[in-house]
Design a protein around this motif. Structure first.
Motif, short mmCIF file in Angstrom:
data_model
loop_
_atom_site.label_atom_id
_atom_site.label_comp_id
_atom_site.label_asym_id
_atom_site.label_seq_id
_atom_site.Cartn_x
_atom_site.Cartn_y
_atom_site.Cartn_z
N LYS A 145 8.55 -0.60 2.95
CA LYS A 145 8.04 -1.97 2.89
C LYS A 145 9.04 -2.94 3.52
O LYS A 145 8.64 -3.89 4.21
N VAL A 146 10.32 -2.72 3.28
CA VAL A 146 11.35 -3.56 3.89
C VAL A 146 11.24 -3.53 5.41
O VAL A 146 11.23 -4.57 6.09
N ILE A 147 11.15 -2.35 5.97
CA ILE A 147 11.05 -2.22 7.43
C ILE A 147 9.78 -2.87 7.94
O ILE A 147 9.79 -3.56 8.98
N SER A 148 8.68 -2.71 7.22
CA SER A 148 7.42 -3.35 7.61
C SER A 148 7.54 -4.87 7.59
O SER A 148 7.06 -5.56 8.50
N ARG A 149 8.20 -5.40 6.58
CA ARG A 149 8.36 -6.86 6.49
C ARG A 149 9.23 -7.38 7.63
O ARG A 149 8.96 -8.43 8.19
N PHE A 150 10.29 -6.65 7.97
CA PHE A 150 11.12 -7.05 9.10
C PHE A 150 10.33 -7.06 10.41
O PHE A 150 10.66 -7.80 11.34
N SER A 151 9.30 -6.25 10.47
CA SER A 151 8.53 -6.09 11.71
C SER A 151 7.48 -7.17 11.91
O SER A 151 6.79 -7.17 12.95
N ASN A 152 7.32 -8.08 10.97
CA ASN A 152 6.27 -9.11 11.03
C ASN A 152 6.60 -10.12 12.14
O ASN A 152 7.37 -11.06 11.94
N ARG A 153 5.99 -9.94 13.31
CA ARG A 153 6.25 -10.81 14.46
C ARG A 153 5.77 -12.24 14.21
O ARG A 153 6.34 -13.20 14.75
N ALA A 154 4.73 -12.38 13.43
CA ALA A 154 4.15 -13.70 13.22
C ALA A 154 5.08 -14.63 12.45
O ALA A 154 5.02 -15.85 12.58
N VAL A 155 5.98 -14.04 11.65
CA VAL A 155 6.94 -14.86 10.91
C VAL A 155 8.00 -15.43 11.85
O VAL A 155 8.50 -16.54 11.66
N ALA A 156 8.34 -14.66 12.89
CA ALA A 156 9.29 -15.10 13.92
C ALA A 156 10.59 -15.63 13.30
O ALA A 156 11.08 -16.71 13.64
N ASP A 157 11.15 -14.85 12.39
CA ASP A 157 12.38 -15.26 11.71
C ASP A 157 13.57 -15.01 12.63
O ASP A 157 13.66 -13.97 13.29
N THR A 158 14.49 -15.95 12.67
CA THR A 158 15.62 -15.85 13.60
C THR A 158 16.80 -15.10 12.97
O THR A 158 17.06 -15.21 11.76
N LEU A 159 17.51 -14.38 13.80
CA LEU A 159 18.69 -13.66 13.34
C LEU A 159 19.80 -14.61 12.92
O LEU A 159 20.56 -14.31 11.99
#
Length: 487
Positions: free
Chosen positions: A358-372
């Protein structure tokens, strides 16, 4: 502009409050009205209100900082009658939008400190919550005690009737409530800290003890500080994201919030003056949140900041791009499976491998576009929270340190502010001085190990770990991240 006048005529597909916000009385005061709070605590309270929870559970937000930006934020909240939109987006890009009405007021403390005290002293105030960042509790990492030598704390202790810190406001209000026979309120930390309720207790009782030992004793006996585990990825919203959210929703919202569709809140049921029926909207009440904290902090948060540092060095700028990098995807999975999951005690019934996926899936959410850069911000404070238990357990058990050392080395290299392509960026480290950040650029690759990021295991630090971090830093500089990643 989004305000109460348009609640009856919202754009198609936008959900509004099922209650009339104008009739909602406040019962909660929150310090630190950032995006996470608005997408998490306020969202849970909103859904309680929608279900008819009588409360009153309206929220009054408090901003502690002065300046033009803070004043604009306060003015915008007032102009929008406290309303804002929350867009939730899943990994496939599907979106839902709702207008949150739970925020019934916003006070900028430097403009009117007495108004903040009055709201805290009001008998209707039953919960005082806060998101003031991991480093905001003013705790000495070596002693575990509240630091009374802080300059702002000293000013508040000298002039308690006109406070400037959250500690000064809360303790002075509790003094008034005790003297008036009103009773206490619950102090609820919603920050990403291990044992956040205990940390909050240490901070506020420590401040009170410095100004009035009798008051400190009363607070220890009457005020509750529930521990909680909070989780929802909530990225920053810049002007372009704001415009995009408004185009898609049809709203004219100056303060929209974007969040993933996942949210979790595990909370101790320790409220001395009542609480909303949060269990009806998905909050999990437990007697001890420690196991949930351990899993979330050591798996999701530590993987997040490690991915952030490595991704920045490789030239990525977004979380979804970094986790899509096959080499980083492999490394993060190896870290979780080999270094964390083998050394963690999960709550009974929790499937750690499902959590990892689930963690990896959440990181993969392109629509969130969270910045490093957002993920890596305040890394000095986050490292102490997110890495400490895994590092300590590994040092005590003789566990393989290769991936752990590489992650710590990547954090230090990230502080240099330049990626492998020669592009620059600005690390956000509010708790470090310029001189401390400069240690990451020092010729001596071990010098930066003096940074407070490493304080959580300094008593166990071995020459072997020091050498492993130095070797990893040298390898990153000479061969690059990709060629140096351990198995």
């Amino acid at each position: 502009m989004l305000n109460k006048a348009i609640l009856g005529n919202l754009p198609k597909g936008v959900r509004g409050p099922a209650y009339d916000p104008a009739t909602l009385a406040p019962g909660i005061v929150h310090f630190g009205v950032g995006n996470f709070f608005r997408a998490h605590e306020a969202w849970y309270v909103e859904r309680c209100l929608d279900q008819g929870d009588p409360g009153p559970w309206g929220i009054v937000g408090v901003g502690l900082t002065a300046g033009a930006r803070s004043e604009r934020k306060a003015a915008t909240f007032r102009a929008q009658d406290g309303l804002y939109s929350l867009t939730e987006v899943d990994a496939h890009g599907a979106r839902t939008v709702r207008v949150i009405g739970a925020l019934r007021g916003y006070l900028l403390a430097p403009d009117d400190p007495q108004a903040v005290l009055a709201r805290l002293c009001d008998p209707a105030t039953r919960i005082v919550s806060m998101t003031i960042t991991e480093g905001g509790y003013n705790i000495d990492e070596e002693t575990g005690e509240f630091r009374v030598d802080n300059a702002l704390v000293q000013e508040d202790l000298a002039n308690p009737q006109a406070p400037a810190t959250v500690f000064g406001y809360v303790v002075e209000a509790l003094r008034h409530r005790r003297d008036a026979g009103v009773g206490p309120f619950t102090v609820m930390s919603c920050d990403n800290l291990r044992h956040n309720g205990q940390v909050a207790r240490t901070a506020f009782v420590g401040y009170a003890r410095a100004c009035d030992p009798d008051l400190a004793a009363w607070i220890e006996d009457h005020v509750t500080f529930p521990c909680s585990m909070v989780d929802r990825i909530t990225p920053s919203v810049d002007a372009s994201t704001r415009d995009l959210l408004n185009r898609e929703s049809g709203l004219d919202d100056a303060l929209p919030v974007l969040a993933e569709d996942f949210s979790q809140w595990v909370l101790e049921d320790s409220f001395c003056a009542g609480r909303p029926a949060l269990e009806t909207v998905g909050v999990q009440f437990v007697s001890d949140v420690t196991g949930y904290e351990q899993v979330k902090v050591r798996m999701l948060n530590a993987a997040h900041v490690t991915l952030g540092a490595l991704g920045l060095l490789l030239g990525h700028r977004y979380v979804h791009d970094a986790i899509a990098d096959a080499d980083l995807h492999r490394f993060i999975n190896a870290y979780l499976q080999k270094d964390v999951m083998t050394q963690i005690h999960a709550p009974q019934g929790m499937d750690l491998d499902a959590y990892r996926r689930k963690v990896i899936s959440r990181f993969s959410n392109r629509a969130v576009a969270d910045t490093l850069l957002r993920i890596c911000s305040d890394g000095a404070s986050k490292s102490q929270v997110f890495w400490t238990d895994t590092v300590r357990r590994s040092l005590q058990s003789g566990h393989d340190l290769s991936r752990i050392a590489f992650g710590l080395a990547a954090y230090l290299e990230m502080l240099r502010g330049v990626d492998e392509k020669g592009e620059t960026y600005t690390p956000l480290e509010p708790t470090l001085t310029e001189g401390q950040v400069a240690l990451a650029r020092a010729p001596d690759l071990a010098a930066a190990l003096a940074l407070p990021a490493f304080d959580g295991w300094r008593d166990l630090q071995t020459p072997q770990l020091t050498q492993a971090i130095v070797t990893a830093r040298r390898a990153i500089r000479e061969h690059g991240v990709r060629a140096s990643l351990p198995d």
